[in-house]
Design an enzyme around this catalytic site. Structure first.
Site, mmCIF file in Angstrom:
data_model
loop_
_atom_site.group_PDB
_atom_site.id
_atom_site.type_symbol
_atom_site.label_atom_id
_atom_site.label_comp_id
_atom_site.label_asym_id
_atom_site.label_seq_id
_atom_site.Cartn_x
_atom_site.Cartn_y
_atom_site.Cartn_z
ATOM 1 N N TYR A 53 12.823 -47.029 -30.536
ATOM 2 C CA TYR A 53 12.269 -46.406 -31.727
ATOM 3 C C TYR A 53 13.097 -46.834 -32.940
ATOM 4 C CZ TYR A 53 9.426 -43.380 -28.718
ATOM 5 O OH TYR A 53 8.526 -42.905 -27.801
ATOM 6 N N HIS A 128 10.214 -46.410 -19.792
ATOM 7 C CA HIS A 128 9.236 -46.351 -20.881
ATOM 8 C C HIS A 128 7.867 -46.899 -20.496
ATOM 9 C CE1 HIS A 128 9.265 -46.275 -25.576
ATOM 10 N NE2 HIS A 128 8.126 -45.826 -25.099
ATOM 11 N N SER A 208 1.358 -38.936 -28.299
ATOM 12 C CA SER A 208 0.217 -38.974 -29.224
ATOM 13 C C SER A 208 -0.743 -37.824 -28.930
ATOM 14 C CB SER A 208 -0.525 -40.309 -29.129
ATOM 15 O OG SER A 208 -1.465 -40.458 -30.161
ATOM 16 N N PRO A 209 -0.215 -36.588 -28.836
ATOM 17 C CA PRO A 209 -1.055 -35.453 -28.430
ATOM 18 C C PRO A 209 -2.099 -35.041 -29.455
ATOM 19 C CG PRO A 209 1.071 -34.656 -29.159
ATOM 20 C CD PRO A 209 1.165 -36.160 -29.126
ATOM 21 N N LEU A 210 -1.992 -35.547 -30.679
ATOM 22 C CA LEU A 210 -2.930 -35.162 -31.726
ATOM 23 C C LEU A 210 -3.995 -36.225 -31.964
ATOM 24 C CD1 LEU A 210 -0.416 -33.535 -34.224
ATOM 25 C CD2 LEU A 210 -1.889 -32.399 -32.548
ATOM 26 N N GLY A 211 -4.152 -37.145 -31.025
ATOM 27 C CA GLY A 211 -5.209 -38.143 -31.146
ATOM 28 C C GLY A 211 -6.569 -37.473 -31.273
#
Length: 294
Positions: A53, A128, A208-211
């Protein structure tokens, strides 16, 4: 804040995905640090990072160092904070992502992460992404060796299939505590992996839980949040944000789920943390499910 478990460790039901604090369009360090401190103030005790990151090619570990500095400068108790980091991916500096999960690389990467985080052992170390050039058992075997050596306290795997979860579990046993796959209202390809994780007693950490509500930085340049979805309608009715509704929906999917939404400003992570206390009614959940199926 409500809590869930990763292995034998109790953590906040919503974590902080620290990636946006270090990649392209990142905030300055003052705001990044304030974001991490706001997460801690809100009761967040899970911070998700990775050695990859970063933005530029010569700054591997930028996010890990940032997290370590923010924890050190926080005025309160951080002893219950679980920092989960990852190894096996790289960023050449041109916006692309690479995969390198050879045992030698993973062992070296874990040792480097250990130093950057300034800890005696990494609380949770995650592979990863599977490397198509390396047998899966060899990559997972490196995690086993790191665990046996005491370099890591627990292991996780990310971007995996059910077959890879089962094989990793056969190698790692109780040392394997988590699976981190993409999962959101818009991307539900990992339903089987979520079910298997729950069956094996593993935490499932959606990235990316808010996709479908807002875009992940991994999916491309940030754009305006979507609007007009059932999540937005319920949010209006409950006087909360659509992001909170999406995270509450994820939490209701399974007790194994611990979402790690990203944030780049204090208000964003405060809003996400509040989702841990938001309970959707059976009617609301059914409405969301019907809309997603449709």
């Amino acid at each position: 804040m409500r809590y869930r478990t990763i292995g034998s460790t109790s953590v906040s039901a919503v974590g902080l995905g620290a990636m946006p604090l270090s990649i392209e369009h990142r905030p300055d360090e003052a705001r990044a640090t304030a974001t991490i401190h706001a997460a801690l103030d809100a009761g967040v005790t899970l911070i998700d990072t990775a050695d990859s990151y970063h933005w530029h090619a010569d700054e591997r570990g930028h996010n890990e160092l940032l997290v370590a500095r923010a924890l050190a400068s926080y005025g309160g108790d951080t002893s219950r904070v679980l920092v989960a980091t990852k190894g096996g991916r790289g960023r050449p500096g041109d916006g692309s992502w690479t995969v390198t999960a050879s045992p030698a690389h993973l062992k070296r990467a874990a040792e480097d992460s250990l130093k950057r985080l300034g800890v005696d052992a990494i609380g949770l170390y995650q592979l990863h992404k599977p490397d198509p050039a390396v047998p899966w058992a060899e990559s997972v075997g490196a995690l086993r060796e790191l665990y046996d050596a005491g370099t890591i306290r627990a292991a996780g795997i990310s971007n995996v299939t059910t077959g890879q979860i089962r094989e990793a579990y056969s190698i790692l046993g109780d040392a394997l505590v988590s699976v981190q796959n993409q999962y959101s209202p818009a991307v539900r390809d990992s339903e089987a992996e979520l079910r298997l994780s729950a069956e094996l007693g593993l935490a499932f950490l959606p990235w990316s839980p808010l996709g479908g509500i807002s875009r992940s930085s991994l999916d491309g340049p940030s754009g305006p949040p979507s609007a007009g979805t059932p999540f937005h309608r319920i949010a209006d009715e409950r006087d909360v944000s659509p992001q909170q509704v999406a995270l509450a929906w994820l939490l209701a999917r399974s007790p194994a789920v611990i979402p790690v939404p990203g944030a780049s400003r204090p208000a964003s992570i405060q809003d996400s943390a509040d989702a841990a206390e938001l309970e959707l009614s059976e009617v609301e959940r059914a409405q969301l499910e019907d809309a997603l199926v449709g």
